[in-house]
Write a protein that holds these residues in place. Structure first.
Motif, mmCIF file in Angstrom:
data_model
loop_
_atom_site.group_PDB
_atom_site.id
_atom_site.type_symbol
_atom_site.label_atom_id
_atom_site.label_comp_id
_atom_site.label_asym_id
_atom_site.label_seq_id
_atom_site.Cartn_x
_atom_site.Cartn_y
_atom_site.Cartn_z
ATOM 1 N N MET A 75 15.538 16.319 -6.200
ATOM 2 C CA MET A 75 15.292 15.201 -7.099
ATOM 3 C C MET A 75 16.257 14.069 -6.763
ATOM 4 O O MET A 75 17.437 14.270 -6.608
ATOM 5 N N SER A 76 15.754 12.860 -6.650
ATOM 6 C CA SER A 76 16.611 11.731 -6.287
ATOM 7 C C SER A 76 17.206 11.096 -7.540
ATOM 8 O O SER A 76 16.722 11.273 -8.640
ATOM 9 N N SER A 77 18.289 10.369 -7.317
ATOM 10 C CA SER A 77 18.925 9.672 -8.434
ATOM 11 C C SER A 77 19.109 8.215 -8.064
ATOM 12 O O SER A 77 18.879 7.810 -6.924
ATOM 13 N N ASN A 78 19.553 7.423 -9.044
ATOM 14 C CA ASN A 78 19.747 5.999 -8.810
ATOM 15 C C ASN A 78 20.885 5.714 -7.837
ATOM 16 O O ASN A 78 21.021 4.606 -7.360
ATOM 17 N N THR A 79 21.729 6.719 -7.558
ATOM 18 C CA THR A 79 22.833 6.499 -6.633
ATOM 19 C C THR A 79 22.485 6.911 -5.197
ATOM 20 O O THR A 79 23.274 6.673 -4.291
ATOM 21 N N ASP A 80 21.333 7.543 -4.993
ATOM 22 C CA ASP A 80 20.914 7.916 -3.643
ATOM 23 C C ASP A 80 20.662 6.657 -2.817
ATOM 24 O O ASP A 80 20.195 5.647 -3.348
ATOM 25 N N PRO A 81 20.946 6.720 -1.505
ATOM 26 C CA PRO A 81 20.689 5.558 -0.656
ATOM 27 C C PRO A 81 19.201 5.204 -0.649
ATOM 28 O O PRO A 81 18.348 6.086 -0.669
ATOM 29 N N ILE A 82 18.928 3.916 -0.616
ATOM 30 C CA ILE A 82 17.552 3.422 -0.624
ATOM 31 C C ILE A 82 17.157 3.051 0.802
ATOM 32 O O ILE A 82 17.869 2.326 1.492
ATOM 33 N N ARG A 83 15.999 3.558 1.204
ATOM 34 C CA ARG A 83 15.408 3.190 2.486
ATOM 35 C C ARG A 83 14.022 2.645 2.180
ATOM 36 O O ARG A 83 13.277 3.234 1.392
ATOM 37 N N LEU A 84 13.686 1.515 2.768
ATOM 38 C CA LEU A 84 12.383 0.902 2.535
ATOM 39 C C LEU A 84 11.579 0.890 3.823
ATOM 40 O O LEU A 84 12.128 0.648 4.898
ATOM 41 N N GLU A 85 10.294 1.151 3.688
ATOM 42 C CA GLU A 85 9.372 1.073 4.811
ATOM 43 C C GLU A 85 8.321 0.024 4.478
ATOM 44 O O GLU A 85 7.645 0.123 3.462
ATOM 45 N N LEU A 86 8.219 -0.980 5.336
ATOM 46 C CA LEU A 86 7.235 -2.046 5.172
ATOM 47 C C LEU A 86 6.148 -1.849 6.209
ATOM 48 O O LEU A 86 6.431 -1.686 7.395
ATOM 49 N N TYR A 87 4.918 -1.862 5.759
ATOM 50 C CA TYR A 87 3.757 -1.733 6.639
ATOM 51 C C TYR A 87 3.035 -3.065 6.647
ATOM 52 O O TYR A 87 2.712 -3.599 5.587
ATOM 53 N N VAL A 88 2.811 -3.614 7.832
ATOM 54 C CA VAL A 88 2.146 -4.915 7.952
ATOM 55 C C VAL A 88 0.962 -4.794 8.888
ATOM 56 O O VAL A 88 1.006 -4.064 9.878
ATOM 57 N N ARG A 89 -0.075 -5.513 8.554
ATOM 58 C CA ARG A 89 -1.295 -5.501 9.345
ATOM 59 C C ARG A 89 -1.134 -6.473 10.513
ATOM 60 O O ARG A 89 -0.609 -7.569 10.352
ATOM 61 N N THR A 90 -1.594 -6.047 11.681
ATOM 62 C CA THR A 90 -1.582 -6.924 12.843
ATOM 63 C C THR A 90 -2.675 -7.973 12.698
ATOM 64 O O THR A 90 -3.632 -7.780 11.952
ATOM 65 N N LEU A 91 -2.505 -9.056 13.401
ATOM 66 C CA LEU A 91 -3.506 -10.121 13.450
ATOM 67 C C LEU A 91 -3.907 -10.619 12.066
ATOM 68 O O LEU A 91 -5.060 -10.942 11.818
ATOM 69 N N VAL A 115 10.056 -1.527 9.684
ATOM 70 C CA VAL A 115 8.778 -2.238 9.677
ATOM 71 C C VAL A 115 7.832 -1.513 10.623
ATOM 72 O O VAL A 115 8.168 -1.267 11.780
ATOM 73 N N LYS A 116 6.673 -1.153 10.113
ATOM 74 C CA LYS A 116 5.661 -0.457 10.908
ATOM 75 C C LYS A 116 4.398 -1.309 10.914
ATOM 76 O O LYS A 116 3.937 -1.747 9.856
ATOM 77 N N VAL A 117 3.873 -1.547 12.088
ATOM 78 C CA VAL A 117 2.648 -2.333 12.213
ATOM 79 C C VAL A 117 1.460 -1.380 12.229
ATOM 80 O O VAL A 117 1.487 -0.346 12.903
ATOM 81 N N TRP A 118 0.439 -1.733 11.441
ATOM 82 C CA TRP A 118 -0.793 -0.953 11.463
ATOM 83 C C TRP A 118 -1.963 -1.906 11.575
ATOM 84 O O TRP A 118 -1.810 -3.111 11.453
ATOM 85 N N GLY A 119 -3.112 -1.384 11.841
ATOM 86 C CA GLY A 119 -4.299 -2.215 12.024
ATOM 87 C C GLY A 119 -5.005 -2.496 10.719
ATOM 88 O O GLY A 119 -4.496 -2.211 9.635
ATOM 89 N N ARG A 120 -6.209 -3.038 10.829
ATOM 90 C CA ARG A 120 -6.990 -3.376 9.643
ATOM 91 C C ARG A 120 -7.530 -2.124 8.965
ATOM 92 O O ARG A 120 -7.654 -2.064 7.755
ATOM 93 N N GLN A 121 -7.871 -1.113 9.781
ATOM 94 C CA GLN A 121 -8.465 0.097 9.220
ATOM 95 C C GLN A 121 -8.188 1.277 10.129
ATOM 96 O O GLN A 121 -7.778 1.112 11.263
ATOM 97 N N ILE A 122 -8.428 2.458 9.584
ATOM 98 C CA ILE A 122 -8.284 3.685 10.370
ATOM 99 C C ILE A 122 -9.444 4.599 10.029
ATOM 100 O O ILE A 122 -9.867 4.686 8.875
ATOM 101 N N ASP A 123 -9.957 5.243 11.058
ATOM 102 C CA ASP A 123 -11.029 6.215 10.889
ATOM 103 C C ASP A 123 -10.423 7.588 11.163
ATOM 104 O O ASP A 123 -10.065 7.893 12.302
ATOM 105 N N PRO A 124 -10.250 8.406 10.132
ATOM 106 C CA PRO A 124 -9.596 9.709 10.299
ATOM 107 C C PRO A 124 -10.332 10.668 11.234
ATOM 108 O O PRO A 124 -9.774 11.675 11.644
ATOM 109 N N THR A 125 -11.582 10.371 11.602
ATOM 110 C CA THR A 125 -12.360 11.293 12.422
ATOM 111 C C THR A 125 -12.347 10.946 13.912
ATOM 112 O O THR A 125 -12.937 11.659 14.711
ATOM 113 N N THR A 126 -11.680 9.875 14.302
ATOM 114 C CA THR A 126 -11.685 9.469 15.708
ATOM 115 C C THR A 126 -10.485 10.028 16.457
ATOM 116 O O THR A 126 -9.517 10.487 15.867
ATOM 117 N N LYS A 127 -10.540 9.933 17.762
ATOM 118 C CA LYS A 127 -9.429 10.351 18.621
ATOM 119 C C LYS A 127 -8.193 9.508 18.334
ATOM 120 O O LYS A 127 -7.070 9.992 18.436
#
Length: 164
Positions: free
Chosen positions: A1-17, A47-59
């Protein structure tokens, strides 16, 4: 269980184009995250770049990038379920037919920008999300986070005190 004193890490996901307006918002958020890290309010951000969409059934979904994104989305959905919020309006699924193969498949449209807050190793918040009629955007979450952090000692201050 985390608390308010635990270090904070943020992950930002941004769409390309993204269109220019969205790119400007993304750049403003990245500057805010950099400032929070520089001032010692957060341990780090990613910061992680992702596309507009993802199809879970593709390669493509079987690549390291595809698996990472699908695992994160599953983690976000689990968090939303546990916290009585919803992500459905931001992670929409669509049925599509391939004009080449004629087969139907499901794709998931990803938001232009998403933010995950981790405290310690635990997911503490996801944005955007909806709680009843309230929409919590990435910018709203950063506003709330900055308000909460103003009254707390920074990680840099805490480290300095610990070294003395």
């Amino acid at each position: 269980m985390s608390s308010n004193t635990d270090p904070i890490r943020l992950e930002l996901y941004v769409r390309t184009l993204s269109p220019p307006g969205a790119r400007t918002r993304q750049e403003q958020v990245i500057k805010r995250l950099q400032r929070l890290e520089d001032e010692g309010h957060i341990a780090d951000f990613y910061v992680k770049v992702w596309g507009r969409q993802i199809d879970p059934t593709t390669k493509a979904a079987e690549t390291d990038q595809g698996e990472f994104i699908l695992n994160r989305i599953a983690e976000f959905k689990q968090w939303a379920l546990a916290n009585n919020t919803t992500l459905e309006s931001f992670y929409q699924t669509h049925e599509q037919s391939s004009s080449i193969t004629g087969q139907d498949h499901t794709t998931m449209v990803l938001p232009k920008m998403g933010l995950a807050e981790y405290r310690g190793g635990e997911l503490a918040q996801v944005a955007p999300c909806t709680d009843g009629d309230d929409v919590h955007t990435v910018v709203n979450h950063l506003d709330d986070l900055e308000r909460r952090l103003v009254d707390q000692p920074t990680t840099r201050t805490a480290a300095t005190v610990a070294e003395e």
